[in-house]
Design a protein around this motif. Structure first.
Motif, mmCIF file in Angstrom:
data_model
loop_
_atom_site.group_PDB
_atom_site.id
_atom_site.type_symbol
_atom_site.label_atom_id
_atom_site.label_comp_id
_atom_site.label_asym_id
_atom_site.label_seq_id
_atom_site.Cartn_x
_atom_site.Cartn_y
_atom_site.Cartn_z
ATOM 1 N N TYR A 69 0.854 -1.188 0.000
ATOM 2 C CA TYR A 69 0.000 0.000 0.000
ATOM 3 C C TYR A 69 0.884 1.230 0.000
ATOM 4 C CZ TYR A 69 -3.734 -3.192 1.352
ATOM 5 O OH TYR A 69 -4.636 -4.224 1.399
ATOM 6 N N PHE A 70 0.508 2.224 -0.793
ATOM 7 C CA PHE A 70 1.294 3.441 -0.920
ATOM 8 C C PHE A 70 0.497 4.658 -0.471
ATOM 9 C CE2 PHE A 70 2.850 0.533 -4.158
ATOM 10 C CZ PHE A 70 4.226 0.583 -3.968
ATOM 11 N N ASP A 71 1.155 5.508 0.319
ATOM 12 C CA ASP A 71 0.623 6.811 0.688
ATOM 13 C C ASP A 71 1.497 7.841 -0.003
ATOM 14 O OD1 ASP A 71 -0.604 8.992 1.968
ATOM 15 O OD2 ASP A 71 0.764 8.854 3.678
ATOM 16 N N PHE A 72 0.892 8.668 -0.839
ATOM 17 C CA PHE A 72 1.631 9.654 -1.610
ATOM 18 C C PHE A 72 1.359 11.066 -1.113
ATOM 19 C CE2 PHE A 72 0.967 6.154 -4.670
ATOM 20 C CZ PHE A 72 2.288 5.853 -4.934
ATOM 21 N N ILE A 73 2.283 11.969 -1.400
ATOM 22 C CA ILE A 73 2.102 13.386 -1.113
ATOM 23 C C ILE A 73 2.374 14.175 -2.394
ATOM 24 C CG2 ILE A 73 2.574 13.335 1.367
ATOM 25 C CD1 ILE A 73 5.485 14.039 0.754
ATOM 26 N N ASN A 74 1.676 15.284 -2.542
ATOM 27 C CA ASN A 74 1.860 16.185 -3.689
ATOM 28 C C ASN A 74 1.796 15.459 -5.032
ATOM 29 O OD1 ASN A 74 2.317 18.287 -1.819
ATOM 30 N ND2 ASN A 74 4.475 17.700 -1.687
ATOM 31 N N ILE A 84 1.930 4.393 -11.842
ATOM 32 C CA ILE A 84 1.179 3.179 -12.184
ATOM 33 C C ILE A 84 1.861 2.443 -13.329
ATOM 34 C CG2 ILE A 84 -1.003 2.345 -13.174
ATOM 35 C CD1 ILE A 84 -2.408 4.494 -11.421
ATOM 36 N N THR A 85 2.330 3.159 -14.328
ATOM 37 C CA THR A 85 3.060 2.529 -15.437
ATOM 38 C C THR A 85 4.333 1.864 -14.924
ATOM 39 O OG1 THR A 85 2.168 4.111 -17.026
ATOM 40 C CG2 THR A 85 4.185 2.958 -17.655
ATOM 41 N N PHE A 86 5.046 2.560 -14.040
ATOM 42 C CA PHE A 86 6.265 2.002 -13.454
ATOM 43 C C PHE A 86 5.955 0.714 -12.696
ATOM 44 C CE2 PHE A 86 9.241 1.424 -9.989
ATOM 45 C CZ PHE A 86 10.471 1.545 -10.620
ATOM 46 N N GLN A 95 -2.129 -6.962 -9.689
ATOM 47 C CA GLN A 95 -3.238 -6.042 -9.459
ATOM 48 C C GLN A 95 -2.666 -4.688 -9.064
ATOM 49 O OE1 GLN A 95 -5.530 -7.786 -6.324
ATOM 50 N NE2 GLN A 95 -6.527 -9.255 -7.668
ATOM 51 N N ILE A 96 -3.237 -3.650 -9.600
ATOM 52 C CA ILE A 96 -2.933 -2.279 -9.191
ATOM 53 C C ILE A 96 -4.288 -1.638 -8.939
ATOM 54 C CG2 ILE A 96 -1.913 -0.069 -9.819
ATOM 55 C CD1 ILE A 96 -0.077 -1.586 -11.761
ATOM 56 N N PHE A 97 -4.486 -1.095 -7.744
ATOM 57 C CA PHE A 97 -5.808 -0.579 -7.405
ATOM 58 C C PHE A 97 -5.702 0.719 -6.618
ATOM 59 C CE2 PHE A 97 -4.366 -4.006 -4.690
ATOM 60 C CZ PHE A 97 -4.422 -3.474 -3.407
ATOM 61 N N THR A 98 -6.668 1.597 -6.845
ATOM 62 C CA THR A 98 -6.762 2.826 -6.063
ATOM 63 C C THR A 98 -7.706 2.561 -4.901
ATOM 64 O OG1 THR A 98 -8.535 3.652 -7.463
ATOM 65 C CG2 THR A 98 -6.308 4.367 -8.001
ATOM 66 N N ILE A 99 -7.442 3.208 -3.771
ATOM 67 C CA ILE A 99 -8.234 2.980 -2.575
ATOM 68 C C ILE A 99 -8.450 4.294 -1.834
ATOM 69 C CG2 ILE A 99 -7.725 0.542 -2.143
ATOM 70 C CD1 ILE A 99 -5.307 1.286 -0.581
ATOM 71 N N LEU A 105 -3.031 4.013 -3.155
ATOM 72 C CA LEU A 105 -2.758 3.037 -4.202
ATOM 73 C C LEU A 105 -2.251 1.756 -3.566
ATOM 74 C CD1 LEU A 105 -2.717 3.221 -7.382
ATOM 75 C CD2 LEU A 105 -0.269 3.583 -7.191
ATOM 76 N N GLY A 106 -2.567 0.651 -4.205
ATOM 77 C CA GLY A 106 -2.066 -0.635 -3.733
ATOM 78 C C GLY A 106 -1.742 -1.534 -4.904
ATOM 79 N N ILE A 107 -0.872 -2.499 -4.645
ATOM 80 C CA ILE A 107 -0.538 -3.488 -5.673
ATOM 81 C C ILE A 107 -0.441 -4.860 -5.035
ATOM 82 C CG2 ILE A 107 0.740 -1.823 -7.066
ATOM 83 C CD1 ILE A 107 3.325 -3.314 -6.249
ATOM 84 N N VAL A 108 -0.611 -5.868 -5.861
ATOM 85 C CA VAL A 108 -0.293 -7.245 -5.504
ATOM 86 C C VAL A 108 0.763 -7.685 -6.509
ATOM 87 C CG1 VAL A 108 -1.130 -9.616 -5.323
ATOM 88 C CG2 VAL A 108 -2.580 -7.715 -4.563
ATOM 89 N N THR A 109 1.863 -8.221 -5.997
ATOM 90 C CA THR A 109 2.954 -8.653 -6.861
ATOM 91 C C THR A 109 3.535 -9.954 -6.332
ATOM 92 O OG1 THR A 109 4.989 -7.941 -7.959
ATOM 93 C CG2 THR A 109 4.719 -7.294 -5.650
#
Length: 156
Positions: A69-74, A84-86, A95-99, A105-109
């Motif tokens: 899970y990612f927490d982003f700023i700015n 998301i492309t990266f 899976q790449i999903f917004t929450i 953002l989250g991913i399953v890898t």
């Protein structure tokens, strides 16, 4: 979108087994095979059915599943698309999903080792570190899929 009971039954059967034959679907729904095909095509056109996929036991092929899970700023939309492309290209995320909530953002890898994953995370931080406030990593130790005999579509 309201689905009638026949479409709900078709969806439930496909959820149990996406490879079920039209003949078996017709038998289970008590509909003609052509009617079932027509209904499935309509569900696909309307975007209710988007894909059919196989559930793989990744541990059997030497991979460990991770959720990040990612927490982003700015973060603006252009940078979000780049991230998301990266993630799609570098992590090969399943899976790449917004929450909503503390993470955006989250991913399953899947990776062969935690070291491979750490290398990818470092690469992400190198390229987008100014935007990553924090991330949270979890490891799937066991993943069970519970299929329902019916989807909870009705209000009753």
């Amino acid at each position: 979108m309201n689905l009638d009971l026949r479409d709900q039954k078709i969806l439930s059967l496909l959820d149990l087994n996406a490879r079920i034959s039209l003949i078996k679907l017709a038998k289970e729904t008590r509909l003609n095979k052509d009617v079932v095909r027509y209904r499935i095509n309509n569900l696909e056109k309307k975007g209710v059915i988007q894909r059919y996929y196989t559930i793989i036991n990744t541990s059997r092929i030497g991979l460990t599943a991770y959720r990040i899970y990612f927490d982003f700023i700015n973060l603006d939309q252009k940078t979000e698309r780049k991230i998301i492309t990266f993630l799609d290209e570098s992590f090969k995320a399943g899976q790449i999903f917004t929450i909503d909530g503390p993470y955006q953002l989250g991913i399953v890898t899947w990776e062969k080792s935690i070291y491979d994953l750490q290398e990818k995370i470092q690469s992400l931080k190198k390229q987008f570190g100014d935007y990553v406030n924090r991330l949270e990593l979890s490891i799937f130790t066991k993943l069970n899929h519970y299929f329902k005999k019916s989807l909870p579509l009705s209000a009753n």
